[in-house]
Structures are given as C-alpha cells and as structure tokens.
Scaffold this active site. Structure first.
Site, mmCIF file in Angstrom:
data_model
loop_
_atom_site.group_PDB
_atom_site.id
_atom_site.type_symbol
_atom_site.label_atom_id
_atom_site.label_comp_id
_atom_site.label_asym_id
_atom_site.label_seq_id
_atom_site.Cartn_x
_atom_site.Cartn_y
_atom_site.Cartn_z
ATOM 1 N N ASN A 106 0.852 -1.180 0.000
ATOM 2 C CA ASN A 106 0.000 0.000 0.000
ATOM 3 C C ASN A 106 0.893 1.237 0.000
ATOM 4 O O ASN A 106 1.473 1.576 1.017
ATOM 5 C CB ASN A 106 -0.897 -0.038 1.256
ATOM 6 C CG ASN A 106 -1.739 1.217 1.412
ATOM 7 O OD1 ASN A 106 -1.804 2.050 0.514
ATOM 8 N ND2 ASN A 106 -2.375 1.345 2.573
ATOM 9 N N TRP A 107 0.982 1.881 -1.158
ATOM 10 C CA TRP A 107 1.901 3.016 -1.282
ATOM 11 C C TRP A 107 1.312 4.318 -0.740
ATOM 12 O O TRP A 107 1.965 5.347 -0.735
ATOM 13 C CB TRP A 107 2.346 3.180 -2.753
ATOM 14 C CG TRP A 107 3.289 2.099 -3.193
ATOM 15 C CD1 TRP A 107 3.884 1.165 -2.387
ATOM 16 C CD2 TRP A 107 3.759 1.826 -4.526
ATOM 17 N NE1 TRP A 107 4.698 0.334 -3.130
ATOM 18 C CE2 TRP A 107 4.638 0.729 -4.451
ATOM 19 C CE3 TRP A 107 3.520 2.408 -5.762
ATOM 20 C CZ2 TRP A 107 5.280 0.194 -5.568
ATOM 21 C CZ3 TRP A 107 4.153 1.879 -6.882
ATOM 22 C CH2 TRP A 107 5.028 0.795 -6.785
ATOM 23 N N LYS A 108 0.062 4.286 -0.330
ATOM 24 C CA LYS A 108 -0.593 5.470 0.238
ATOM 25 C C LYS A 108 -0.342 6.691 -0.653
ATOM 26 O O LYS A 108 -0.301 6.566 -1.876
ATOM 27 C CB LYS A 108 -0.128 5.679 1.687
ATOM 28 C CG LYS A 108 -0.318 4.399 2.528
ATOM 29 C CD LYS A 108 -0.180 4.604 3.998
ATOM 30 C CE LYS A 108 -0.399 3.289 4.721
ATOM 31 N NZ LYS A 108 -0.365 3.396 6.171
ATOM 32 N N HIS A 110 -9.779 0.962 4.561
ATOM 33 C CA HIS A 110 -8.521 1.127 5.299
ATOM 34 C C HIS A 110 -8.776 2.086 6.465
ATOM 35 O O HIS A 110 -9.569 3.021 6.347
ATOM 36 C CB HIS A 110 -7.440 1.684 4.367
ATOM 37 C CG HIS A 110 -6.087 1.729 5.002
ATOM 38 N ND1 HIS A 110 -5.722 2.706 5.901
ATOM 39 C CD2 HIS A 110 -5.025 0.898 4.899
ATOM 40 C CE1 HIS A 110 -4.481 2.473 6.314
ATOM 41 N NE2 HIS A 110 -4.039 1.379 5.721
ATOM 42 N N GLU A 142 -7.250 4.514 7.590
ATOM 43 C CA GLU A 142 -7.051 5.938 7.285
ATOM 44 C C GLU A 142 -8.273 6.506 6.559
ATOM 45 O O GLU A 142 -8.649 7.658 6.767
ATOM 46 C CB GLU A 142 -5.755 6.117 6.468
ATOM 47 C CG GLU A 142 -4.533 5.964 7.372
ATOM 48 C CD GLU A 142 -3.286 5.461 6.667
ATOM 49 O OE1 GLU A 142 -3.186 5.543 5.438
ATOM 50 O OE2 GLU A 142 -2.383 4.968 7.387
ATOM 51 N N GLU A 192 -5.791 -5.235 10.367
ATOM 52 C CA GLU A 192 -4.808 -4.187 10.635
ATOM 53 C C GLU A 192 -5.165 -3.477 11.935
ATOM 54 O O GLU A 192 -6.006 -2.558 11.935
ATOM 55 C CB GLU A 192 -4.792 -3.157 9.502
ATOM 56 C CG GLU A 192 -4.368 -3.719 8.175
ATOM 57 C CD GLU A 192 -3.717 -2.632 7.316
ATOM 58 O OE1 GLU A 192 -2.574 -2.822 6.912
ATOM 59 O OE2 GLU A 192 -4.345 -1.589 7.076
ATOM 60 N N GLY A 243 1.956 2.079 11.010
ATOM 61 C CA GLY A 243 2.939 3.168 10.983
ATOM 62 C C GLY A 243 3.599 3.462 12.312
ATOM 63 O O GLY A 243 4.287 4.465 12.446
ATOM 64 N N SER A 257 3.045 -2.107 10.428
ATOM 65 C CA SER A 257 4.474 -2.127 10.780
ATOM 66 C C SER A 257 5.185 -3.421 10.392
ATOM 67 O O SER A 257 6.091 -3.879 11.098
ATOM 68 C CB SER A 257 4.673 -1.823 12.272
ATOM 69 O OG SER A 257 4.214 -0.520 12.572
ATOM 70 N N GLY A 298 2.721 -1.130 4.374
ATOM 71 C CA GLY A 298 2.728 0.286 4.015
ATOM 72 C C GLY A 298 4.150 0.770 3.790
ATOM 73 O O GLY A 298 4.744 0.557 2.727
ATOM 74 N N GLY A 299 4.726 1.393 4.811
ATOM 75 C CA GLY A 299 6.037 2.038 4.688
ATOM 76 C C GLY A 299 7.106 1.163 4.047
ATOM 77 O O GLY A 299 7.858 1.622 3.173
HETATM 78 P P1 PGA Z 1 2.547 0.322 7.726
HETATM 79 O O1 PGA Z 1 1.105 0.536 7.047
HETATM 80 O O2 PGA Z 1 3.133 -0.945 7.147
HETATM 81 O O3 PGA Z 1 3.343 1.542 7.304
HETATM 82 O O4 PGA Z 1 2.351 0.229 9.192
HETATM 83 C C1 PGA Z 1 0.246 -0.554 6.829
HETATM 84 C C2 PGA Z 1 -1.044 -0.075 6.231
HETATM 85 O O5 PGA Z 1 -1.512 1.003 6.590
HETATM 86 O O6 PGA Z 1 -1.649 -0.762 5.371
#
Ligand code: PGA
Length: 281
Positions: free
Chosen positions: A13-15, A103, A105, A186, A192, A232, A253-254
């Site tokens: 997930n590149w956000k 998600h 967010e 999640e 994050g 994470s 994500g990251g």
């Molecule tokens: P993260 O994000 O790996 O940076 O914690 C995961 C996500 O939000 O899908």
C-alpha cells in the site's frame, strides 16, 4: 499460511507516496528483485496512487512484470456527480485486481463508515475485482478487551452486502483456489507505529475474522478467503507474523515503498510458506 489451498498475498500500500515516475521505477526494480522461487509461493501486488495507476499498469503489461495491480480506494457508485471520486469500473478498465476497502485511514480521516465499506466491497466485486476489506481495533478498544467484538462487528457490517449477494462471491476459473475476497486485519495502533502484535495475537485475531466470515458468507467461502495481517510489517518480522495457520499474507505500508525492502518481505513470506508446507508433511 498453513492452509494448502490458499496462496499467500503480499500487498504493498503506497498510500500518498510515489508520483507516476517514482512508481514506474519502484515497480520495475521490484520485479527484478522478486525471485522465481518467491513468485511460485507468493502473489505480490502494488497499490499506487490513482495518478500512477495507468503508468504502472502499462509497465506491468508491456514488460510482463509478475506484479499484480491494486488500488487503494474507490467510490461505491458506478458513475455520477461525485466530484473527486474514482468509479470501480474505471479501475477495472485499468486491469486493477485488488482494491483496498475501508482502510483505517479512510475510516478515520475521511469518514468512511461500515455501510460505505459494505457497498464499496460489493461494487468492487460487481466490476470483477477483489476487495481487500480492512478491519482492526484501536488501541483503546484493545485495552478495553474489545478486540474480538470489534473485529466481528466490522466483518459482519463490512460484508453485509456481499453476504446478501452470494453470486458475487462464487469463484471464477481464474480465482478457483481462493475466494474473490480478501480481509486485512490491521490493528489501528500498529499502523505506521513500529509496534506489532505477537504472532499468537495475530493468529487469534485472524481466527476471529475467519469465524465471523463463516457466519457472514458461509464456512466454505470463509475457508477460501485470504486473511492478511497489516501494521508495521518489515523484512525482520514478516515470517513471524505469518506463522499462524489463518494468516495468508501481509499488507505492507512504509516498507513497501522501497523495492529492496518490499522484495525482502515477499521473500520472507515465501520462506514461511515453505516452512509451513514442510510442517504439513
Ligand atoms: P505500515 O502501514 O506498514 O506503514 O504500518 C500498513 C497499512 O496502513 O496498510
């Protein structure tokens, strides 16, 4: 993953990162770094921003890259006066296979509620794509011992429309081994933050999710749904987080932004799948 029929999915997930040029570079480098051995055990998807989808699709298709295209969001409506939104049919036309839905967010920052999650998941299926429905408890809910209750409620509400339209979940030839539905567990506090639950806690949550799925869409479909863990994830913890029999992949994500770390996670996942297959023998 211990279930023989379910192939691991590692989704990046590149956000709101990577413009289209950075996205092209990253997916190209990722494809080079994914070994044939990894790809024989793990399906790898990337979920770029909308502006990069077309570019990434072109590169994947033109060069035959072994990476599946995903999106991060779409509208539940097919078309209409919805300024700023992107319709599911538009994503399908670009060859998108997986769409993240709900998600945390989107839920927390953009007000997406369970009813919208449910209608978006159904819309994604109607257009032949696979929703990755995200669920997870907040830190407060976890402290209050409400994790199980929250996961059950989110699965049941988020899948309400699909549960009422079983034809949308019937397998296709292409997807015969897995149900055309993915759920990502999640925990909001792990996204994050650098903090992760223990492998036992991830497995326990995945088992709760699978139980709730069985209630919503029936046991047979539930057994074929891939349940991902997200929050994470990195190359050092990936294999451990995948240890549970109900955990069928990772939403990253990251650590998915750089090809090197994302490919390393996929490789760790492949190693975990191999170890699980060995334990079954
Ligand atoms: P993260 O994000 O790996 O940076 O914690 C995961 C996500 O939000 O899908």
């Amino acid at each position: 993953m211990v279930h023989e029929r379910r192939r691991l999915l590692v989704a990046g997930n590149w956000k709101m990162h990577h413009d289209h040029l950075e996205a092209i570079r990253t997916v190209s480098e990722l494809a080079v770094r994914l070994s044939a051995d990894t790809l024989s055990r793990v399906e790898v998807s990337v979920h770029p921003a909308f502006t990069a989808l077309r570019s990434v699709q072109t590169v994947i298709e033109d060069r035959g890259l072994p990476v599946v295209l995903g999106a991060q969001h779409c509208a539940p409506q097919d078309q209409g006066a919805y300024t700023g939104e992107v319709a599911p049919g538009m994503l399908a036309r670009l060859g998108v296979r997986y769409v993240l839905v709900g998600h945390s967010e989107r839920r927390q920052l953009f007000g997406q509620d369970d009813a919208t999650v449910a209608s978006t998941a159904a819309a994604v299926r109607r257009h032949g794509m696979v929703p990755v429905v995200c669920v997870g408890e907040t830190e407060v809910e976890r402290e209050q011992g409400r994790t199980e209750e929250r996961l059950t409620a989110q699965v049941s509400a988020g899948l309400a429309e699909l549960a009422g339209a079983p034809a949308l979940l019937a397998g296709s030839d292409e997807l015969e081994r897995e149900a055309p539905l993915v759920v990502a567990y999640e925990p909001v506090w792990a996204i994050g933050s650098g903090a992760t639950p223990s492998a036992d806690d991830v497995q326990a949550a995945a088992a709760v999710v699978r139980g709730a799925l069985a209630d919503a869409v029936g046991g047979e479909t539930a057994a074929a749904v891939r349940i991902l863990y997200g929050g994470s994830v990195n190359a050092a913890n990936a294999a451990d987080l995948l240890a549970g029999p109900d955990v069928d992949g990772l939403l990253v994500g990251g650590a998915s932004l750089k090809a090197e770390s994302f490919a390393a996670i996929a490789s760790q996942a492949a190693a975990a799948a191999l170890a699980a297959a060995g334990r079954r023998r």
